[in-house]
Design an enzyme around this catalytic site. Structure first.
Site, PDB file in Angstrom:
ATOM      1  N   GLN A 136      14.185   9.603  11.229  1.00  0.00           N
ATOM      2  CA  GLN A 136      13.863   8.471  10.351  1.00  0.00           C
ATOM      3  C   GLN A 136      12.985   8.885   9.180  1.00  0.00           C
ATOM      4  OE1 GLN A 136      11.190   4.950  11.616  1.00  0.00           O
ATOM      5  NE2 GLN A 136      13.219   4.071  11.360  1.00  0.00           N
ATOM      6  N   ARG A 179      15.112   3.351  14.322  1.00  0.00           N
ATOM      7  CA  ARG A 179      14.094   2.556  14.991  1.00  0.00           C
ATOM      8  C   ARG A 179      13.571   1.463  14.063  1.00  0.00           C
ATOM      9  NH1 ARG A 179       8.672   2.505  14.885  1.00  0.00           N
ATOM     10  NH2 ARG A 179       8.317   4.528  13.912  1.00  0.00           N
ATOM     11  N   GLU A 231       4.753  -0.530   6.660  1.00  0.00           N
ATOM     12  CA  GLU A 231       5.655  -1.636   6.366  1.00  0.00           C
ATOM     13  C   GLU A 231       4.894  -2.965   6.366  1.00  0.00           C
ATOM     14  OE1 GLU A 231       9.311  -0.512   8.424  1.00  0.00           O
ATOM     15  OE2 GLU A 231       9.571  -2.624   8.844  1.00  0.00           O
ATOM     16  N   ARG A 254      14.563   0.260   8.104  1.00  0.00           N
ATOM     17  CA  ARG A 254      14.045   1.377   7.324  1.00  0.00           C
ATOM     18  C   ARG A 254      15.121   2.280   6.735  1.00  0.00           C
ATOM     19  NH1 ARG A 254       8.970   2.941  11.250  1.00  0.00           N
ATOM     20  NH2 ARG A 254       7.666   1.215  10.551  1.00  0.00           N
ATOM     21  N   PHE A 306       7.863  -7.844   9.932  1.00  0.00           N
ATOM     22  CA  PHE A 306       8.156  -6.415   9.858  1.00  0.00           C
ATOM     23  C   PHE A 306       9.648  -6.238   9.648  1.00  0.00           C
ATOM     24  CE2 PHE A 306       6.004  -2.371  10.553  1.00  0.00           C
ATOM     25  CZ  PHE A 306       4.709  -2.742  10.314  1.00  0.00           C
ATOM     26  N   LEU A 363       1.586   7.741   5.182  1.00  0.00           N
ATOM     27  CA  LEU A 363       2.227   6.464   5.483  1.00  0.00           C
ATOM     28  C   LEU A 363       1.556   5.283   4.777  1.00  0.00           C
ATOM     29  CD1 LEU A 363       4.218   4.829   7.282  1.00  0.00           C
ATOM     30  CD2 LEU A 363       2.412   4.765   8.996  1.00  0.00           C
ATOM     31  N   HIS A 423       9.313  10.483   9.157  1.00  0.00           N
ATOM     32  CA  HIS A 423       8.391   9.652   9.915  1.00  0.00           C
ATOM     33  C   HIS A 423       8.598   9.714  11.417  1.00  0.00           C
ATOM     34  CE1 HIS A 423       5.565   6.430  10.394  1.00  0.00           C
ATOM     35  NE2 HIS A 423       6.442   5.613  10.938  1.00  0.00           N
ATOM     36  N   HIS A 459      10.674   7.149   6.508  1.00  0.00           N
ATOM     37  CA  HIS A 459      10.022   5.878   6.202  1.00  0.00           C
ATOM     38  C   HIS A 459      10.141   5.642   4.704  1.00  0.00           C
ATOM     39  CE1 HIS A 459       6.995   2.751   5.937  1.00  0.00           C
ATOM     40  NE2 HIS A 459       6.937   2.712   7.247  1.00  0.00           N
TER      41      HIS A 459
END
Lengths: 236, 576
Positions: free
Chosen positions: B237, B391, B252, B283, B117, B249, B349, B239
């Site tokens: 954030q 994050r 990832e 991200r 990730f 979404l 996100h 994404h």
């Protein structure tokens, strides 16, 4: 393009009888039917009530009947519909308002099969081991989003005489635990499933499999539960 | 009286943080969970990729590496005492889920499978490491189901499809909430010895978001109205990979499994932006890279998206590990990701900021960290702060589980020594009057029009790239919307499932929330993590290595600061 939706309406506070209302909305062919319903509510008629949340077939909120077939309007694209689209609440359950039904009986049946891992053995410090093959056995079943489309579409649940059938959604969850190598609850669950309103209520009519928005082989899984029940009897 | 209820603990929100806290307290206390939706519809269920823990099931890993990655991912704004708790508690949190029955995917030896990730590396940044524990690409869904089932088993009370209208403060502490039952239109007062806020984020203030319809964020303003500050609200954030054009979404995990981003020239452009980990950078970095490619004319066909290419992964891997993603792509775009690349755009996100708390979930009232009695917060709505300015993927679910549980433990201990509050009906009557007034109000404006405008304003001025001029323009536009909101009329006067009324409540709070985000962003004259100021493109540790706290005061919103807790890793350049 212009989309015509014929929508079931009922507000028990003011309507004696349900009725249908026709709305016309402009929509892009790649938009969802859910977008059309939202456009109605936001731009034309804010009294129309329906549930939705994630908008992409993950939360399971917006189960309804679309041209007579149970499904999720967030998964249906405008381009796939011609002429008028008939939008109605899920059958089997009582209508509270418009497209919103009372799902309490659905959750009661869901809970009746003990939808949790039953394991008396103390777990190890780390994870319990489970092979990928063992995990694959119930992998399809964990895609279930509890949208109730299968249970609403089931002719057995729709039939007044057999309406107490626990229904496909609860059975999918039962399957998920029966076929999980970590679960030790088979003995407890068998009596809950082994009856005319349990797995044997299924008449193999395939409607559940046909409508499942997550492509779960529901009917096949119910068949596997029946085999498990049969095998358990043979052993006794 | 029928509309008065008594519980030891009331939890607002039925996502993973709320349910994990409920499971923790249910054996010794009377717990109630309030949710706008039926609990299994909560937005945690949309989490796809996994939960991080340095189990080392697939390759060598250590909590210290994970600690470093999370601090670096946060652009050094995360509080390192809290991050240390998070990363050290991760294995326990995962094994606990496994013991509850979560159906994780497995390695050939039968251990919990792990995947790559973004931003998670071995040996302090030397290369990607497999740290995310997953169940195919519906990890959030199966954890949500498992925790909900555990709540049923432990007789947790649920108030489903109920909406919180106010927090009730009496005798020096928070002691209740007034809720509006969407199904009946009735108000209820839930009295409790402790309240946990676990309502998630606020993605729905932006036009393009991966967040669900319920993720509206009104709780932030309910708290802010009370004089409690909001922390680090400028850190929102985006994404990198939302399905174009819906913003749904695309986890990832797709890149974790080997997917790559490509521009119109077919170039794997992340090699230029993050030479070591490439598509698996954090991200904020990937999102800016995508938007830079688009700005420089290398979007696909010159348009505002790029391609996520999974075609080299093969059908089998895609159908086994990325089933959900493949189905979204097929349903919404008619594309088979095994054969064609997926069009993606950045999508709002996650909110790194939120309600300030300590590591036990207690809400903090000021920069001196005074405790707000009776009030707790956990999960996305809280700011502990473990995510700082950005994050890392898969750290969210872990945050929900670790700090949801810790809040549960803290509440259980606290309420054991408290008498039940007796609130009377004043709080209820005040809210009832407010609701009646809102329904009576005549006006020219309509809620959906104002909301749409708000979402456009936030997208235009408050998203990935920001500058002073834009933020000021955004603030002005929000002021105008606040004025117009005063002239908004709720047309639907019905009692049953009146979503328009709920959306009217939401919008009033959202406009205040937007203001808090934009003002916090305006005051932070540097670029850090997800907050990128084109007029201040560098990180400025001398002036801004600190958390911002925005307060509502009689003089208007006021931004103050508190220090970041740095225990082990000193700030250094952030290169992936």
């Amino acid at each position: 393009m212009l989309v015509r939706l014929k929508v079931f309406r009922f507000d028990p506070e003011k309507d004696k009888e349900p009725y249908y209302q026709v709305y016309e909305v402009e929509a892009d062919p790649m938009e969802r039917l859910l977008d059309c319903l939202n456009r109605i509510r936001w731009e034309q008629d804010s009294t129309l009530s329906f549930r939705w949340s994630c908008g992409h077939g993950v939360c399971g909120s917006d189960g309804m009947r679309i041209n007579g077939i149970c499904g999720l309007p967030c998964q249906k694209l405008v381009k796939d519909f011609k002429e008028e689209v008939l939008i109605e609440p899920l059958p089997v359950f009582n209508v509270i308002k418009d497209l919103i039904v009372d799902l309490d009986p659905f959750w009661e049946r869901y809970y009746s099969i003990k939808p949790y891992l039953i394991s008396e053995s103390p777990p190890p410090d780390r994870e319990r081991r489970q092979s990928p093959e063992e995990q694959h056995l119930f992998e399809d079943a964990i895609r279930c989003i509890l949208c109730a489309c299968c249970t609403a579409a089931c002719p057995v649940n729709q039939n007044e005489e057999t309406k107490d059938y626990v229904g496909p959604a609860a059975l999918v969850r039962a399957f998920r635990y029966l076929f999980d190598s970590r679960d030790e609850g088979t003995e407890e669950r068998i009596p809950l499933l082994d009856g005319k309103d349990g797995a044997w209520g299924c008449q193999t009519l395939w409607k559940c499999t046909e409508v499942c928005p997550k492509e779960i082989p529901v009917t096949k899984q119910i068949g596997q539960i029946k085999k498990r029940l049969f095998d358990a009897k043979q052993k006794r | 009286m029928q509309h008065l209820h008594q519980h030891d603990i009331v939890i607002i929100g039925s996502g993973l943080a709320g349910l994990r806290a409920a499971v923790e307290c249910a054996d010794q206390t009377n717990v109630a969970v309030v949710s706008k939706v039926f609990p299994t519809r909560s937005h945690s269920g949309a989490a796809q990729g996994g939960i991080t823990a340095p189990l080392g099931n697939e390759e060598e890993d250590h909590w210290e590496w994970y600690f470093f990655d999370t601090v670096k991912g946060s652009d050094y704004l995360g509080d390192q005492d809290a991050i240390e708790i998070l990363v050290k508690d991760a294995p326990r949190a995962i094994y606990e889920l496994e013991h509850m029955g979560v159906p994780f995917s497995r390695t050939p030896e039968g251990k919990i499978a792990q995947r790559n990730f973004g931003g998670h590396t071995r040996d302090y940044g030397k290369g990607p490491v497999k740290r995310a524990c997953y169940a195919a690409d519906h990890t959030g869904r199966v954890v949500l189901d498992t925790l909900y089932d555990q709540c049923l088993r432990h007789q947790v009370n649920f108030y489903s499809e109920c909406y919180v209208l106010s927090l009730v403060f009496q005798k020096e502490r928070y002691a209740g909430v007034v809720i509006y039952d969407l199904g009946t239109g009735e108000l209820h007062l839930l009295q409790s010895k402790a309240i946990l806020l676990a309502t998630g984020g606020c993605g729905k203030v932006y036009k393009t978001t991966s967040n669900s319809n319920a993720t509206t964020g009104e709780i932030f303003d309910l708290v802010y109205q009370q004089g409690i500050p909001l922390e680090d609200m400028e850190f929102v954030q985006f994404h990198p990979t939302g399905l174009y054009p819906l913003g749904i979404l695309v986890s990832e995990a797709a890149r974790g499994e080997g997917g790559v981003l490509r521009n119109r020239e077919g170039e794997r452009f992340m090699e230029r932006y993050a030479p070591t980990v490439k598509d698996l950078a954090a991200r904020d970095i990937v999102s800016r890279a995508i938007l830079t490619e688009i700005r420089e004319g290398r979007g696909i066909e010159g348009r505002d998206y790029v391609h996520l290419d999974l075609t080299h992964l093969g059908k089998e891997k895609i159908s086994q590990r990325l089933w959900e993603i493949a189905s979204f792509v097929r349903i919404y775009l008619g594309i088979d990701p095994a054969l064609e690349p997926i069009p993606v755009q950045t999508t709002c996100h996650y909110l790194m900021g939120g309600i300030p708390t300590d590591t036990e979930g207690r809400v903090l009232a000021d920069e001196g960290n005074s405790i707000v009695p009776g009030l707790y917060a956990a999960g996305e709505c809280a700011c502990v702060s473990v995510h700082g300015a950005n994050r890392l993927g898969c750290n969210s679910l872990l945050d929900l589980l670790v700090f949801g549980r810790r809040s549960g433990m803290a509440m259980k201990n606290e309420v054991a020594q408290l008498e039940p509050p007796s609130l009377g009906t004043v709080g209820l009557e005040v809210v009832e009057e407010g609701t009646t007034q809102l329904l009576k109000r005549k006006g020219q404006e309509r809620i959906p029009d104002l909301r749409k405008k708000m979402q456009e304003v936030m997208m235009e001025y408050g998203s990935v790239f920001r500058d002073e001029e834009g933020l000021k323009a955004g603030l002005e536009a929000i002021q105008v919307l606040k004025q117009r909101y005063q002239d908004a009329e709720v047309i639907n006067k019905g009692r049953l499932f009146n979503y328009e009324l709920m959306e009217a409540f939401e919008l009033g709070h959202q406009l205040e929330l937007c203001e808090a985000v934009l003002i916090s962003a305006l005051h932070r004259k540097e670029s850090r993590g997800a907050h990128y100021r084109e007029d201040f493109p560098k990180r400025d540790d001398d002036r801004f290595l600190k958390h911002s706290l925005i307060f509502r005061t009689t003089r208007g919103p006021e931004v103050r600061y508190k220090p970041v807790k740095i225990t082990r890793f000193k700030p250094e350049a952030r290169i992936y």
